[in-house]
Enzyme design. Structure first.
Site, PDB file in Angstrom:
ATOM      1  N   ARG A 158       0.852  -1.194   0.000  1.00  0.00           N
ATOM      2  CA  ARG A 158       0.000   0.000   0.000  1.00  0.00           C
ATOM      3  C   ARG A 158       0.889   1.246   0.000  1.00  0.00           C
ATOM      4  O   ARG A 158       0.635   2.218  -0.706  1.00  0.00           O
ATOM      5  CB  ARG A 158      -0.920   0.004   1.193  1.00  0.00           C
ATOM      6  CG  ARG A 158      -2.263  -0.672   0.974  1.00  0.00           C
ATOM      7  CD  ARG A 158      -2.163  -2.093   0.445  1.00  0.00           C
ATOM      8  NE  ARG A 158      -3.456  -2.750   0.382  1.00  0.00           N
ATOM      9  CZ  ARG A 158      -3.990  -3.450   1.390  1.00  0.00           C
ATOM     10  NH1 ARG A 158      -3.312  -3.642   2.519  1.00  0.00           N
ATOM     11  NH2 ARG A 158      -5.180  -3.999   1.249  1.00  0.00           N
ATOM     12  N   ASP A 187      -0.212  -6.268  -3.479  1.00  0.00           N
ATOM     13  CA  ASP A 187      -1.629  -6.016  -3.207  1.00  0.00           C
ATOM     14  C   ASP A 187      -2.250  -5.317  -4.409  1.00  0.00           C
ATOM     15  O   ASP A 187      -1.576  -5.069  -5.420  1.00  0.00           O
ATOM     16  CB  ASP A 187      -1.815  -5.206  -1.908  1.00  0.00           C
ATOM     17  CG  ASP A 187      -3.035  -5.691  -1.140  1.00  0.00           C
ATOM     18  OD1 ASP A 187      -4.137  -5.621  -1.716  1.00  0.00           O
ATOM     19  OD2 ASP A 187      -2.897  -6.150  -0.001  1.00  0.00           O
ATOM     20  N   HIS A 264      -6.729  -9.526  -3.892  1.00  0.00           N
ATOM     21  CA  HIS A 264      -5.664  -8.524  -3.711  1.00  0.00           C
ATOM     22  C   HIS A 264      -4.646  -8.606  -4.850  1.00  0.00           C
ATOM     23  O   HIS A 264      -3.446  -8.479  -4.623  1.00  0.00           O
ATOM     24  CB  HIS A 264      -4.988  -8.705  -2.341  1.00  0.00           C
ATOM     25  CG  HIS A 264      -5.896  -8.342  -1.194  1.00  0.00           C
ATOM     26  ND1 HIS A 264      -6.089  -7.034  -0.798  1.00  0.00           N
ATOM     27  CD2 HIS A 264      -6.656  -9.110  -0.387  1.00  0.00           C
ATOM     28  CE1 HIS A 264      -6.944  -7.026   0.232  1.00  0.00           C
ATOM     29  NE2 HIS A 264      -7.309  -8.269   0.494  1.00  0.00           N
ATOM     30  N   ASP A 327      -7.038 -13.868   1.983  1.00  0.00           N
ATOM     31  CA  ASP A 327      -8.063 -13.056   2.651  1.00  0.00           C
ATOM     32  C   ASP A 327      -8.878 -12.270   1.629  1.00  0.00           C
ATOM     33  O   ASP A 327      -8.419 -12.011   0.517  1.00  0.00           O
ATOM     34  CB  ASP A 327      -7.400 -12.075   3.638  1.00  0.00           C
ATOM     35  CG  ASP A 327      -6.447 -11.137   2.938  1.00  0.00           C
ATOM     36  OD1 ASP A 327      -5.715 -11.593   2.024  1.00  0.00           O
ATOM     37  OD2 ASP A 327      -6.417  -9.940   3.270  1.00  0.00           O
ATOM     38  N   GLU A 328     -10.055 -11.887   2.036  1.00  0.00           N
ATOM     39  CA  GLU A 328     -10.860 -10.891   1.319  1.00  0.00           C
ATOM     40  C   GLU A 328     -10.858 -11.124  -0.202  1.00  0.00           C
ATOM     41  O   GLU A 328     -10.525 -10.230  -0.967  1.00  0.00           O
ATOM     42  CB  GLU A 328     -10.332  -9.492   1.637  1.00  0.00           C
ATOM     43  CG  GLU A 328     -10.412  -9.155   3.119  1.00  0.00           C
ATOM     44  CD  GLU A 328      -9.786  -7.820   3.479  1.00  0.00           C
ATOM     45  OE1 GLU A 328     -10.306  -7.171   4.401  1.00  0.00           O
ATOM     46  OE2 GLU A 328      -8.783  -7.421   2.853  1.00  0.00           O
ATOM     47  N   TRP A 394      -7.100 -13.784  11.803  1.00  0.00           N
ATOM     48  CA  TRP A 394      -7.149 -12.316  11.914  1.00  0.00           C
ATOM     49  C   TRP A 394      -8.544 -11.777  12.218  1.00  0.00           C
ATOM     50  O   TRP A 394      -8.696 -10.740  12.830  1.00  0.00           O
ATOM     51  CB  TRP A 394      -6.579 -11.661  10.644  1.00  0.00           C
ATOM     52  CG  TRP A 394      -7.450 -11.713   9.420  1.00  0.00           C
ATOM     53  CD1 TRP A 394      -7.612 -12.766   8.576  1.00  0.00           C
ATOM     54  CD2 TRP A 394      -8.273 -10.658   8.901  1.00  0.00           C
ATOM     55  NE1 TRP A 394      -8.474 -12.449   7.556  1.00  0.00           N
ATOM     56  CE2 TRP A 394      -8.889 -11.145   7.735  1.00  0.00           C
ATOM     57  CE3 TRP A 394      -8.536  -9.338   9.292  1.00  0.00           C
ATOM     58  CZ2 TRP A 394      -9.758 -10.378   6.959  1.00  0.00           C
ATOM     59  CZ3 TRP A 394      -9.408  -8.566   8.519  1.00  0.00           C
ATOM     60  CH2 TRP A 394     -10.002  -9.089   7.375  1.00  0.00           C
ATOM     61  N   TYR A 419      -4.019  -5.351  15.540  1.00  0.00           N
ATOM     62  CA  TYR A 419      -3.993  -4.499  14.352  1.00  0.00           C
ATOM     63  C   TYR A 419      -3.483  -3.105  14.721  1.00  0.00           C
ATOM     64  O   TYR A 419      -4.252  -2.214  15.109  1.00  0.00           O
ATOM     65  CB  TYR A 419      -5.379  -4.487  13.680  1.00  0.00           C
ATOM     66  CG  TYR A 419      -5.454  -5.588  12.623  1.00  0.00           C
ATOM     67  CD1 TYR A 419      -5.027  -6.876  12.927  1.00  0.00           C
ATOM     68  CD2 TYR A 419      -5.898  -5.331  11.332  1.00  0.00           C
ATOM     69  CE1 TYR A 419      -5.043  -7.887  11.968  1.00  0.00           C
ATOM     70  CE2 TYR A 419      -5.930  -6.335  10.361  1.00  0.00           C
ATOM     71  CZ  TYR A 419      -5.492  -7.613  10.690  1.00  0.00           C
ATOM     72  OH  TYR A 419      -5.510  -8.596   9.740  1.00  0.00           O
ATOM     73  N   ASP A 421      -2.487  -0.873  12.885  1.00  0.00           N
ATOM     74  CA  ASP A 421      -2.837   0.252  12.002  1.00  0.00           C
ATOM     75  C   ASP A 421      -4.004   1.033  12.609  1.00  0.00           C
ATOM     76  O   ASP A 421      -4.353   2.109  12.119  1.00  0.00           O
ATOM     77  CB  ASP A 421      -3.168  -0.214  10.572  1.00  0.00           C
ATOM     78  CG  ASP A 421      -4.262  -1.274  10.500  1.00  0.00           C
ATOM     79  OD1 ASP A 421      -4.504  -1.976  11.514  1.00  0.00           O
ATOM     80  OD2 ASP A 421      -4.875  -1.407   9.422  1.00  0.00           O
ATOM     81  N   TRP A 470      -0.672  -2.655   8.621  1.00  0.00           N
ATOM     82  CA  TRP A 470      -1.150  -2.351   7.262  1.00  0.00           C
ATOM     83  C   TRP A 470      -0.918  -0.865   7.024  1.00  0.00           C
ATOM     84  O   TRP A 470      -0.997  -0.056   7.958  1.00  0.00           O
ATOM     85  CB  TRP A 470      -2.637  -2.708   7.136  1.00  0.00           C
ATOM     86  CG  TRP A 470      -2.888  -4.163   7.419  1.00  0.00           C
ATOM     87  CD1 TRP A 470      -3.427  -4.696   8.550  1.00  0.00           C
ATOM     88  CD2 TRP A 470      -2.566  -5.267   6.578  1.00  0.00           C
ATOM     89  NE1 TRP A 470      -3.467  -6.066   8.454  1.00  0.00           N
ATOM     90  CE2 TRP A 470      -2.948  -6.439   7.265  1.00  0.00           C
ATOM     91  CE3 TRP A 470      -1.997  -5.382   5.307  1.00  0.00           C
ATOM     92  CZ2 TRP A 470      -2.768  -7.713   6.712  1.00  0.00           C
ATOM     93  CZ3 TRP A 470      -1.834  -6.655   4.762  1.00  0.00           C
ATOM     94  CH2 TRP A 470      -2.213  -7.798   5.456  1.00  0.00           C
ATOM     95  N   THR A 471      -0.677  -0.509   5.757  1.00  0.00           N
ATOM     96  CA  THR A 471      -0.180   0.857   5.554  1.00  0.00           C
ATOM     97  C   THR A 471      -1.001   1.699   4.582  1.00  0.00           C
ATOM     98  O   THR A 471      -0.475   2.618   3.971  1.00  0.00           O
ATOM     99  CB  THR A 471       1.295   0.819   5.091  1.00  0.00           C
ATOM    100  OG1 THR A 471       1.351   0.126   3.830  1.00  0.00           O
ATOM    101  CG2 THR A 471       2.191   0.144   6.111  1.00  0.00           C
ATOM    102  N   GLU A 472      -2.298   1.410   4.472  1.00  0.00           N
ATOM    103  CA  GLU A 472      -3.109   2.299   3.623  1.00  0.00           C
ATOM    104  C   GLU A 472      -2.900   3.757   4.045  1.00  0.00           C
ATOM    105  O   GLU A 472      -2.808   4.661   3.216  1.00  0.00           O
ATOM    106  CB  GLU A 472      -4.598   1.961   3.746  1.00  0.00           C
ATOM    107  CG  GLU A 472      -5.029   0.687   3.041  1.00  0.00           C
ATOM    108  CD  GLU A 472      -5.057  -0.503   3.988  1.00  0.00           C
ATOM    109  OE1 GLU A 472      -4.257  -0.532   4.949  1.00  0.00           O
ATOM    110  OE2 GLU A 472      -5.877  -1.412   3.749  1.00  0.00           O
TER     111      GLU A 472
HETATM  112  C1  ACM Z   1      -6.379  -8.711   6.501  1.00  0.00           C
HETATM  113  O1  ACM Z   1      -6.288  -7.841   7.378  1.00  0.00           O
HETATM  114  N1  ACM Z   1      -7.090  -8.486   5.397  1.00  0.00           N
HETATM  115  C2  ACM Z   1      -5.694  -9.992   6.630  1.00  0.00           C
END
Ligand code: ACM
Ligand code: ZN
Length: 530
Positions: A158, A187, A264, A327-328, A394, A419, A421, A470-472
């Site tokens: 990100r 990603d 992703h 994930d996702e 997670w 988390y 972030d 996570w670095t959004e």
């Molecule tokens: C995640 O935070 N989507 C693994």
């Protein structure tokens, strides 16, 4: 009153003249036994450090001792040295160490080389804040970590972080006794891993022309998005990555690289649109959220692509665990894709989630031939786990619990405790923009990675815990450090201490010493403790 001020002054002067350490660092050693009698070993210039000959890792440990304390690793013969680094500590735990300070000097003995390294970290943190003459009371200080897997994740997709910062990040992990660096390399918003056979990934899929400004909750109404005009670019060459692998290994840190599949993947799809169910076109994503476009599970080229990418990943990263993401990954495209539906028919699958398991199984057998094990996010449970897959839990503890019951290895990293972030203070105005949430230091500290209702046998499958960054919304190295610290200190006690040894109030006292180390080392950190 005058007398009191005078004695305070004398005390202050003697504190700068000679400082006696107490070994009460973070993570707290299991045993700190100070010998009665008030004797101490004084650190002076020119002390020598010995280590066993013909052991490159111990030689490197001796070099760290030189870097941290100015000890002189003059000889590979430990006899006669003031400080000795030795192996042979009897323990089943390779990371165990014992520091003995006595009239002969200091001995740091490890069950393996990593144990010696952790002993050095404890000594380093014990003395880093002291000024003037440093006195080490005669003592025995020992520890062994509770968990074998002590991780931290950094998302370099990100936002791209240069190798210089990645090395600093590794230094920060080492200071905290953390031994796994989970490196999120790809990603929707950027591909950062050079694949020599697929050069477009590094050249083009690493380029995000601009980024949405402010908070974004997905693509519900993209027409409202306002973008900056700063391209976000960058990737790691394989040469750079090998250098980072070596740098981490010297600090007893194994990298767990992650290429997230089958979701992703929009950045990769932007250069290989034929790998998506619709054929595209696709662009590297400039907003955040979850993309419906994922790899087509029915296209044989998808597995070809993945095997090329993961083959090169294995060439660069020697660690046993390879993270396949998982994930996702929405299944909406698979539902209406003729190729995916044909694949389901061919394999006799009933639901789309099983297509993900099909890919995972293919990747597992590909990676097992290279001596690797896969680990994936807890969504990988949904279509059935492949044979030996480990799970990173997670979305809470439930996925990890279910996996442990099935005798799959687990890393616990629930959003509720891990988390980083998320905001760390209640007052969001006092912090940079974050993705949301609220994860104060105390909450991280309170984490218990092993669910109470697992049997002893099932509990053995919980390998450990990790924080995820996570670095959004984390845009710079300074910002990343601020998010990491001091919450990583809390995580390190979760990873090292037995539950009964944890005490948040005492931890806060010891944390003041660690913050002194952060200052000395030039690390940014959040000053509030909530
Ligand atoms: C995640 O935070 N989507 C693994
Ligand atoms: Zn498809």
């Amino acid at each position: 009153m005058k007398k009191q001020i005078l004695s305070l002054l004398v005390a202050a002067m003697s504190m700068t003249a000679a400082a006696e350490v107490n070994y009460q660092v973070v993570p707290l050693p299991q045993k700190i036994e100070i010998e009665p009698g008030g004797k101490f070993f004084t650190l002076v210039q020119g002390l020598t450090v010995g280590y066993p000959a013909d052991n490159a890792l111990m030689k490197r440990n001796a070099e760290f001792a030189e870097e941290y304390f100015g000890f002189l690793p003059k000889t590979a013969d430990k006899k006669g040295a003031d400080v000795s680094l030795t192996l042979g500590l009897k323990s089943d735990n390779p990371d165990a160490y014992v520091i003995t300070v006595g009239k002969k000097g200091i001995n740091i003995q490890g069950a393996s080389e990593s144990g010696v390294f952790y002993g050095l970290q404890t000594l380093r943190k014990s003395i880093m804040n002291e000024q003037g003459e440093v006195r080490l009371p005669f003592a025995t200080v020992s520890a062994e970590p509770r968990f074998a897997y002590r991780g931290t994740e950094l998302d370099c997709a990100r936002h791209f972080f240069p190798v210089s910062f990645v090395k600093k990040f590794i230094d920060i992990l080492a200071l905290h006794g953390i031994n796994r660096f989970h490196w999120h390399l790809t990603d929707d918003q950027g591909w950062r891993f050079e694949v020599k056979a697929l050069p477009e990934l590094a050249e083009k899929a690493s380029v995000r022309p601009h980024t949405i400004i402010g908070r974004n909750v997905g693509l519900a109404d993209p027409s409202n998005a306002i973008f900056d005009d700063t391209p976000e670019t960058g990737y790691y060459t394989q040469q750079e990555l090998r250098d980072v692998v070596r740098y981490a290994a010297e600090r007893f840190i194994t990298i767990v690289p992650e290429i997230d599949l089958p979701g992703h993947m929009v950045a990769a799809l932007s250069v290989y649109p034929e790998l998506g169910c619709t054929g595209g076109p696709y662009e590297v994503w400039c907003t955040w959220g979850i993309a419906d476009d994922v790899l087509c599970a029915g296209n044989p080229k998808t597995l070809e692509f993945l095997k090329t990418v993961y083959g090169e990943l294995c060439d660069v990263f020697p660690g046993e665990l390879i993270h396949i993401g998982g994930d996702e990954s929405p299944r909406v495209r698979w539902k209406s894709c003729p190729k995916c539906q044909a694949k389901m028919k061919e394999l006799g699958l009933e639901k789309e989630a099983q297509l993900q398991t099909y890919i995972n199984k293919e990747m597992e057998s590909f990676l097992q031939k290279r001596g690797r094990q896969i680990i994936g996010w807890d969504e990988t449970l949904e279509g059935g786990l492949s044979e030996k897959a480990a799970v990173m839990s997670w979305r809470g503890y439930e996925g990890g619990k279910a996996a442990a019951k099935l005798h799959h290895h687990v890393v616990m990293t629930p959003t509720s405790h891990c988390y980083i972030d998320y905001y760390q203070l209640k007052n969001t105005n006092a912090q940079p923009l974050a993705i949301g949430g609220y994860l104060p230091l105390s909450k991280v500290y309170s984490m218990e990675p092993v669910p109470a209702d697992l049997t002893d046998e099932e509990a053995q499958y919980i390998m450990g815990a990790q924080c995820n960054l996570w670095t959004e919304y984390v845009v710079s190295p300074d910002h990343a450090e601020y998010m990491l610290l001091p919450r990583l200190a809390a995580m390190s006690e979760v990873q090292w201490l037995q539950p009964e040894a944890k005490n948040y109030e005492q931890f806060l006292g010891r944390l003041e010493g660690l913050k002194g180390c952060y200052k000395k080392l030039g690390y940014k950190y959040c000053t509030g403790n909530e």
